[in-house]
Scaffold this active site. Structure first.
Site, mmCIF file in Angstrom:
data_model
loop_
_atom_site.group_PDB
_atom_site.id
_atom_site.type_symbol
_atom_site.label_atom_id
_atom_site.label_comp_id
_atom_site.label_asym_id
_atom_site.label_seq_id
_atom_site.Cartn_x
_atom_site.Cartn_y
_atom_site.Cartn_z
ATOM 1 N N VAL A 11 -9.866 -2.966 0.455
ATOM 2 C CA VAL A 11 -10.317 -4.312 0.107
ATOM 3 C C VAL A 11 -10.190 -5.269 1.295
ATOM 4 C CG1 VAL A 11 -9.865 -4.086 -2.364
ATOM 5 C CG2 VAL A 11 -8.020 -4.836 -0.855
ATOM 6 N N ASP A 60 0.865 -1.179 0.000
ATOM 7 C CA ASP A 60 0.000 0.000 0.000
ATOM 8 C C ASP A 60 0.906 1.235 0.000
ATOM 9 O OD1 ASP A 60 -2.502 1.343 0.284
ATOM 10 O OD2 ASP A 60 -2.349 1.310 2.452
HETATM 11 P P1 IMP Z 1 1.870 -0.452 3.797
HETATM 12 O O1 IMP Z 1 2.950 -0.432 4.837
HETATM 13 O O2 IMP Z 1 1.104 0.850 3.748
HETATM 14 O O3 IMP Z 1 2.335 -0.886 2.443
HETATM 15 O O4 IMP Z 1 0.778 -1.415 4.361
HETATM 16 C C1 IMP Z 1 0.636 -2.693 4.074
HETATM 17 C C2 IMP Z 1 -0.322 -3.318 5.078
HETATM 18 O O5 IMP Z 1 -1.507 -2.504 5.284
HETATM 19 C C3 IMP Z 1 -0.806 -4.611 4.509
HETATM 20 O O6 IMP Z 1 0.013 -5.677 4.886
HETATM 21 C C4 IMP Z 1 -2.204 -4.711 5.068
HETATM 22 O O7 IMP Z 1 -2.160 -5.333 6.327
HETATM 23 C C5 IMP Z 1 -2.665 -3.294 5.276
HETATM 24 N N1 IMP Z 1 -3.548 -2.857 4.177
HETATM 25 C C6 IMP Z 1 -3.271 -1.965 3.207
HETATM 26 N N2 IMP Z 1 -4.307 -1.781 2.375
HETATM 27 C C7 IMP Z 1 -5.283 -2.608 2.820
HETATM 28 C C8 IMP Z 1 -6.612 -2.906 2.350
HETATM 29 O O8 IMP Z 1 -7.140 -2.374 1.361
HETATM 30 N N3 IMP Z 1 -7.311 -3.833 3.095
HETATM 31 C C9 IMP Z 1 -6.788 -4.459 4.187
HETATM 32 N N4 IMP Z 1 -5.549 -4.205 4.636
HETATM 33 C C10 IMP Z 1 -4.797 -3.300 3.967
#
Ligand code: IMP
Ligand code: MG
Length: 185
Positions: free
Chosen positions: A156, A106
């Site tokens: 999602v 994300d």
């Molecule tokens: P990042 O550090 O922002 O890349 O976050 C990644 C983590 O955020 C993932 O491993 C998920 O646990 C959570 N996450 C990000 N987007 C979503 C989503 O749309 N649904 C559920 N969990 C999400």
């Protein structure tokens, strides 16, 4: 507890499409790691269903390990700057071909922090396999070596991804209608 049908706005990726793509990823990974020494590292908890199905579609011998990280100073649905390891690996990854398996990239902060940390342990190689990518949300640049699907900027759930820890068991990826979703706690 609401039934997911009450807040599911659409099924973004159905079960058959997920499984078909995961078989392709497994076949590609099997070709890319002919010599073994492959270690899949699952980031708990969202990566579990993906890692299990991916592992079953990889035909070369490999090991598995698990780690958990939590982000600092976080709103419930997004992560910021840095990550803290809350459960570390049980295995020494030095000289291993490490493939990090994540549910979704994300902002990129989680993977980027984990990659930096694992790099210091001197694996032979270190790559990333993510089921989903939300490129519009990226804040930290991360290489995704194997990707299932690139998706739009929507929240999602299902197939490992949770809504307040629930619904990880669903076999598809669904989009949440946040106006209809009522958190249980
Ligand atoms: P990042 O550090 O922002 O890349 O976050 C990644 C983590 O955020 C993932 O491993 C998920 O646990 C959570 N996450 C990000 N987007 C979503 C989503 O749309 N649904 C559920 N969990 C999400
Ligand atoms: Mg996660």
């Amino acid at each position: 507890m609401q039934n997911y049908n009450e807040f599911l706005s659409e099924i973004l990726i159905d079960s058959d499409s997920l499984q078909a793509r995961i078989k392709e990823l497994g076949a590609q990974i099997s070709l890319d790691y002919p010599d073994g020494d492959l270690m899949l590292i699952c980031i708990l908890r969202g990566g579990v269903p993906f890692m299990v199905d991916l592992s079953r579609s990889i035909t070369v011998p490999h090991m598995m390990d698990f780690m958990a990280v939590s982000s600092y100073g976080v709103g419930k649905r997004e992560s910021t700057g840095s990550a803290r390891v809350t459960l570390d690996l049980q295995t020494d990854i030095r000289s291993m071909n490490v493939l990090l398996v994540e549910d979704i990239v994300d902002s990129g902060h989680t993977i980027s922090a984990v990659l930096q940390m694992l790099e210091t342990r001197q694996p032979k190689s270190l790559k990333v396999c993510a089921l989903l990518d939300k490129p519009e949300r990226r804040e930290a640049a991360v290489p995704i070596d194997y990707l299932g699907f690139s998706i739009p900027n929507k929240f999602v759930f299902g197939y490992g991804l949770d809504l307040d820890e629930y619904h990880r068991n669903l076999p598809f990826i669904g989009v949440v209608d946040l106006d209809k979703y009522k958190p249980a706690h």
